[in-house]
Design a protein around this motif. Sequence first.
Motif, mmCIF file in Angstrom:
data_model
loop_
_atom_site.group_PDB
_atom_site.id
_atom_site.type_symbol
_atom_site.label_atom_id
_atom_site.label_comp_id
_atom_site.label_asym_id
_atom_site.label_seq_id
_atom_site.Cartn_x
_atom_site.Cartn_y
_atom_site.Cartn_z
ATOM 1 N N UNK A 189 20.721 11.757 16.056
ATOM 2 C CA UNK A 189 21.624 12.152 17.132
ATOM 3 C C UNK A 189 22.097 10.944 17.947
ATOM 4 N N UNK A 190 23.237 11.129 18.601
ATOM 5 C CA UNK A 190 23.765 10.107 19.499
ATOM 6 C C UNK A 190 22.809 9.908 20.660
ATOM 7 N N UNK A 191 22.787 8.677 21.183
ATOM 8 C CA UNK A 191 21.976 8.390 22.357
ATOM 9 C C UNK A 191 22.691 8.818 23.627
ATOM 10 N N UNK A 192 22.866 7.895 24.550
ATOM 11 C CA UNK A 192 23.452 8.246 25.850
ATOM 12 C C UNK A 192 24.971 8.170 25.884
ATOM 13 N N UNK A 193 25.586 7.845 24.742
ATOM 14 C CA UNK A 193 27.050 7.798 24.655
ATOM 15 C C UNK A 193 27.475 8.496 23.370
ATOM 16 N N UNK A 195 34.449 5.217 15.805
ATOM 17 C CA UNK A 195 35.390 6.170 15.231
ATOM 18 C C UNK A 195 34.677 7.005 14.183
ATOM 19 N N UNK A 196 35.361 8.018 13.672
ATOM 20 C CA UNK A 196 34.739 8.921 12.700
ATOM 21 C C UNK A 196 34.197 8.160 11.491
ATOM 22 N N UNK A 197 34.929 7.151 11.024
ATOM 23 C CA UNK A 197 34.480 6.389 9.855
ATOM 24 C C UNK A 197 33.191 5.633 10.147
ATOM 25 N N UNK A 198 33.128 4.950 11.288
ATOM 26 C CA UNK A 198 31.921 4.201 11.648
ATOM 27 C C UNK A 198 30.771 5.144 11.990
ATOM 28 N N UNK A 199 31.095 6.247 12.658
ATOM 29 C CA UNK A 199 30.078 7.237 13.000
ATOM 30 C C UNK A 199 29.414 7.773 11.733
ATOM 31 N N UNK A 200 30.232 8.157 10.765
ATOM 32 C CA UNK A 200 29.711 8.747 9.533
ATOM 33 C C UNK A 200 28.953 7.730 8.691
ATOM 34 N N UNK A 201 29.545 6.557 8.482
ATOM 35 C CA UNK A 201 28.892 5.569 7.625
ATOM 36 C C UNK A 201 27.594 5.060 8.248
ATOM 37 N N UNK A 202 27.596 4.854 9.584
ATOM 38 C CA UNK A 202 26.389 4.389 10.246
ATOM 39 C C UNK A 202 25.278 5.420 10.219
ATOM 40 N N UNK A 203 25.661 6.695 10.397
ATOM 41 C CA UNK A 203 24.659 7.763 10.405
ATOM 42 C C UNK A 203 24.073 7.992 9.022
ATOM 43 N N UNK A 204 24.925 8.008 8.001
ATOM 44 C CA UNK A 204 24.438 8.174 6.624
ATOM 45 C C UNK A 204 23.527 7.012 6.256
ATOM 46 N N UNK A 260 14.596 21.311 14.429
ATOM 47 C CA UNK A 260 14.426 19.932 13.955
ATOM 48 C C UNK A 260 12.949 19.557 13.991
ATOM 49 N N UNK A 261 12.504 18.789 13.011
ATOM 50 C CA UNK A 261 11.108 18.342 12.971
ATOM 51 C C UNK A 261 10.942 16.941 13.547
ATOM 52 N N UNK A 262 11.988 16.135 13.455
ATOM 53 C CA UNK A 262 11.948 14.770 13.983
ATOM 54 C C UNK A 262 13.367 14.382 14.372
ATOM 55 N N UNK A 263 13.501 13.621 15.465
ATOM 56 C CA UNK A 263 14.822 13.196 15.949
ATOM 57 C C UNK A 263 14.884 11.680 16.002
ATOM 58 N N UNK A 264 15.897 11.122 15.336
ATOM 59 C CA UNK A 264 16.183 9.695 15.339
ATOM 60 C C UNK A 264 17.376 9.418 16.244
ATOM 61 N N UNK A 265 17.415 8.242 16.853
ATOM 62 C CA UNK A 265 18.566 7.858 17.666
ATOM 63 C C UNK A 265 19.539 7.024 16.842
ATOM 64 N N UNK A 266 20.810 7.434 16.852
ATOM 65 C CA UNK A 266 21.849 6.646 16.212
ATOM 66 C C UNK A 266 22.069 5.362 17.008
ATOM 67 N N UNK A 267 22.319 4.232 16.349
ATOM 68 C CA UNK A 267 22.616 3.012 17.093
ATOM 69 C C UNK A 267 23.903 3.165 17.889
ATOM 70 N N UNK A 268 24.051 2.387 18.948
ATOM 71 C CA UNK A 268 25.176 2.518 19.872
ATOM 72 C C UNK A 268 26.521 2.396 19.175
ATOM 73 N N UNK A 269 26.666 1.387 18.303
ATOM 74 C CA UNK A 269 27.942 1.187 17.625
ATOM 75 C C UNK A 269 28.337 2.354 16.750
ATOM 76 N N UNK A 270 27.349 3.043 16.205
ATOM 77 C CA UNK A 270 27.603 4.234 15.394
ATOM 78 C C UNK A 270 27.978 5.409 16.277
ATOM 79 N N UNK A 271 27.169 5.672 17.294
ATOM 80 C CA UNK A 271 27.383 6.833 18.165
ATOM 81 C C UNK A 271 28.719 6.774 18.882
ATOM 82 N N UNK A 272 29.162 5.568 19.270
ATOM 83 C CA UNK A 272 30.411 5.419 20.033
ATOM 84 C C UNK A 272 31.538 4.878 19.161
#
Length: 392
Positions: A37-41, A78-87, A64-76
Amino acid sequence: MKVVGVIAEYNPFHLGHAFHLAQTRMLTGADYVIAAISGNYVQRGAPAMFDKFTRTRAALQNGADLVLELPLGTAAGSAEYFASGAVSLLQHTGIVTDFCFGSECGDLSALEYPAEILAEEPFPYRELLKRQLKAGVPYPKARAEALHQYDSHISADLLKKPNNLLGLEYLKAVRRSGSKIQPHTIRRTGSGYHGQQFHDTLPASACSIRRALLQSGGDFTPDICRQLPSAEIYASYYEKPPVTEDAFSLLLLEKLRRIQGEPLSRYFDVTEELSNRIWNHLDSFISFSQFTDLLKTKNLTRTAVSRALLHILLNIREYRPAGMLRILGFRKDASALLKAMSEKGSLPLVTNPAKAELPYEQLYADRLYESVRSLLHGTAYQNEYRKKMLII
């Protein structure tokens, strides 16, 4: 051990999210569900209305059994960076075998072919996309039109839906990375992603819930609580008024005044066109949201502008992939996941930030968020290094 990953913001966690987690487990037959999941942004270029630990608690209580924090650049990003960073983050766990996302169509086969085109970018498609962009069409619409022109069998309606489009980015990321993670999709239920109103018979969107909270002055009315499967969490851990981008207005204006005249292209996702508009309209700045509306154009969407302004505020100058697996929380009966990730993961596992070196960019952003939140709510500042992961 079968582990399925999901990617979300949970801002806030609502009935549609609970449905998605339940259906994900049933569809895949997974032993465990990991939520990144996204952090604070968040991805629309704004601070999260609900802090990351409040959203983590709701997710852990509802599937959910465990929650990871997405890095800032991924969470904030564009859709392409969000998706590729999360995957990529899910892949770095070393244990995620499957991945499930929501879409309006609910049909993986309908999304796989256009995702293949986006991943491989054949020359005719690239030329069609260039033509659309040269005509001043915003990138998301230009890409959808180029895909439809490339192959008319690709449904134009399919490409107009936001969750379908994000799903294409997920599938593109899986294909480009060569990941062996098996994708799945579930049909999205309830109001549309950008829905603004509540409906008696449909789960509300996160957008409409946030809108209702702003209209209520931050009060969790019965109508709002009915949309939240763990409403008691917000009553216990949430302070009002809600955190919005306008709480960061003075910080943004001060940053822009301090660097006025400097080239803004050094910040991630800031185009020369937007840079010129910012300097030309700076004296008309009233608030973060007002300035975003003022700067948007036919080919600069509001979300793209807001995201760029956030990058300037947080000093994000380039996209940085994940450098760690930051655990925000887990369920006691899923502790086997921690052991498996520590053995098979390809990034350091962080369960206690006090014993880790958090990236400066991330730490600065979290400190800024917490400073604004604590002043807004009149509560004590909570140092990021002292925030412990949740165990429920």
